[in-house]
Design an enzyme around this catalytic site. Structure first.
Site, PDB file in Angstrom:
ATOM      1  N   VAL A 189      -4.130  49.173  23.859  1.00 50.23           N
ATOM      2  CA  VAL A 189      -5.240  50.094  24.151  1.00 50.23           C
ATOM      3  C   VAL A 189      -5.819  50.748  22.906  1.00 50.23           C
ATOM      4  CG1 VAL A 189      -4.344  50.560  26.478  1.00 50.23           C
ATOM      5  CG2 VAL A 189      -3.816  52.169  24.603  1.00 50.23           C
TER       6      VAL A 189
ATOM      7  N   SER B 298      -0.798  64.886  31.468  1.00 49.00           N
ATOM      8  CA  SER B 298       0.575  65.412  31.547  1.00 49.00           C
ATOM      9  C   SER B 298       0.501  66.913  31.750  1.00 49.00           C
ATOM     10  CB  SER B 298       1.327  65.134  30.237  1.00 49.00           C
ATOM     11  OG  SER B 298       2.567  65.819  30.227  1.00 49.00           O
TER      12      SER B 298
ATOM     13  N   ASN C 196      -3.067  54.614  31.855  1.00 47.87           N
ATOM     14  CA  ASN C 196      -1.711  55.188  31.905  1.00 47.87           C
ATOM     15  C   ASN C 196      -0.941  55.045  30.597  1.00 47.87           C
ATOM     16  OD1 ASN C 196       1.044  55.808  33.323  1.00 47.87           O
ATOM     17  ND2 ASN C 196       1.293  53.757  32.440  1.00 47.87           N
TER      18      ASN C 196
ATOM     19  N   ALA D 161      -1.530  68.241  22.603  1.00 51.54           N
ATOM     20  CA  ALA D 161      -2.971  68.279  22.300  1.00 51.54           C
ATOM     21  C   ALA D 161      -3.646  67.000  22.782  1.00 51.54           C
ATOM     22  CB  ALA D 161      -3.187  68.475  20.801  1.00 51.54           C
ATOM     23  N   SER D 162      -2.968  65.855  22.630  1.00 54.02           N
ATOM     24  CA  SER D 162      -3.580  64.599  23.103  1.00 54.02           C
ATOM     25  C   SER D 162      -3.733  64.636  24.619  1.00 54.02           C
ATOM     26  CB  SER D 162      -2.754  63.377  22.659  1.00 54.02           C
ATOM     27  OG  SER D 162      -1.538  63.274  23.372  1.00 54.02           O
ATOM     28  N   LYS D 163      -2.784  65.262  25.312  1.00 53.77           N
ATOM     29  CA  LYS D 163      -2.850  65.307  26.776  1.00 53.77           C
ATOM     30  C   LYS D 163      -3.868  66.353  27.256  1.00 53.77           C
ATOM     31  CE  LYS D 163       0.052  62.002  27.797  1.00 53.77           C
ATOM     32  NZ  LYS D 163      -0.429  60.798  28.508  1.00 53.77           N
TER      33      LYS D 163
ATOM     34  N   TYR E 142       1.516  65.630  20.953  1.00 55.87           N
ATOM     35  CA  TYR E 142       1.500  65.063  22.311  1.00 55.87           C
ATOM     36  C   TYR E 142       0.721  65.990  23.262  1.00 55.87           C
ATOM     37  CZ  TYR E 142       3.361  63.081  26.698  1.00 55.87           C
ATOM     38  OH  TYR E 142       3.505  62.500  27.949  1.00 55.87           O
TER      39      TYR E 142
END
Ligand SMILES: NC(=O)c1ccc[n+]([C@@H]2O[C@H](COP(=O)([O-])OP(=O)(O)OC[C@H]3O[C@@H](n4cnc5c(N)ncnc54)[C@H](O)[C@@H]3O)[C@@H](O)[C@H]2O)c1
Length: 263
Positions: A65, A143, A91, A157-159, A155
């Site tokens: 991806v 998340s 996902n 911040a990406s979510k 993690y």
């Protein structure tokens, strides 16, 4: 009769874990399922298993991806095989390698490349196909870490970004009859969680990453319903967003987390 008979669903990161649970529920609901993952052998096994168990058509794709070339060629393969993509589930996701103050720029890069830009890249390739078809359903897997920041800034911040891009994509794609929603899973005992477990402990030895005490302790002290989530719990919520029952819902992010976060 399943709720998703005649639909074609592409699920990224679905060779194992939550993605496999999502693919399973979509197949149970009658959808043709495309299992797209970096892990091509495992993707093949999962696709074969779903075909056997539910009698639906399946296809396994080796897809990254983070790579526009890989996405473009695989989306073309899927469309030439089945003629359309009605449901896209973004996902695929990764945790950082390091925790807290030890996080590195490489951790930020990988979390952003896979967890956030991956959603943008795959959606950019699939949404035009949905537009030509007259519509579609997209579900992004964010998340509860994206609701409130914690010890994994890259993690989380990406979510949080995944929740935000869901709203932007819903606003942009609504006029093409494309709904975009997100699920925020809580705590699931998957390979990803086991990597995090080792990170908390500062030790990736097998006996550390395979133990469940910390996982169970976090659930016991933070989750009102007091039980872990299973991949099929996330799949059930995805199936709802992917079905006609959710035709008038877009831009929403739903926590499936036993009540751990209530925002
Ligand atoms: N496990 C949890 O507690 C939890 C909680 C909240 C959110 N999530 C999210 O759920 C999703 C699935 O996580 P999981 O727990 O099943 O983890 P997992 O590691 O078991 O599965 C992730 C899958 O994504 C694939 N993947 C990774 N990078 C990829 C890439 N570049 N291209 C294509 N595929 C790639 C992996 O090969 C793997 O099959 C992730 O987005 C994760 O952030 C997990």
């Amino acid at each position: 009769m399943g709720r998703l008979d005649d639909k074609v669903a592409l699920v990224t990161g679905s060779a194992r874990g939550i993605g496999k649970g999502i693919a399973t529920v979509l197949a149970r609901e009658g959808a043709t399922v495309i299992v797209a993952d970096l892990l091509s052998d495992l993707a093949g096994e999962t696709a074969a298993e779903l075909g056997n168990d539910y009698g639906v058509s399946t296809l396994a794709l080796e897809m990254d991806v983070t790579s526009e070339d890989s996405i473009a060629s695989n989306v073309e393969k899927a469309v030439s095989e089945f003629g359309r993509i009605d449901i896209l589930v973004n996902n695929a996701g990764v945790p950082p390698e390091n925790f807290g103050q030890a996080e590195t720029e490489a951790d930020w890069d990988i979390c952003y490349e896979v967890n956030l830009k991956g959603i943008w890249k795959v959606t950019s390739a699939v949404a035009p196909k949905m537009q030509e078809q007259g519509g579609g359903k997209i579900v992004n897997i964010a998340s509860i870490a994206g609701r409130i920041g914690g010890g994994m800034a890259s993690y989380s911040a990406s979510k949080a970004g995944a929740i935000s891009i869901t709203q932007s994509q819903a606003a942009e794609l609504g006029r093409f009859n494309i709904n975009v929603n997100a699920i925020c899973p809580g705590l699931l005992w998957t390979d990803l969680w086991r990597q995090i477990e080792g990170m908390f402990a500062g030790d990736h030895a097998e006996e550390v990453v395979d133990r469940r005490e910390r996982f169970e302790a976090v659930i016991a002290s933070n989750m009102p319903l007091g039980r872990e989530q299973r991949p099929e719990d996330i799949g059930n919520a995805v199936a709802f967003f992917a079905s006609d029952e959710a035709n008038n819902i877009t831009g929403q992010s739903l926590n499936v987390d036993g009540g751990m976060r209530m925002n």
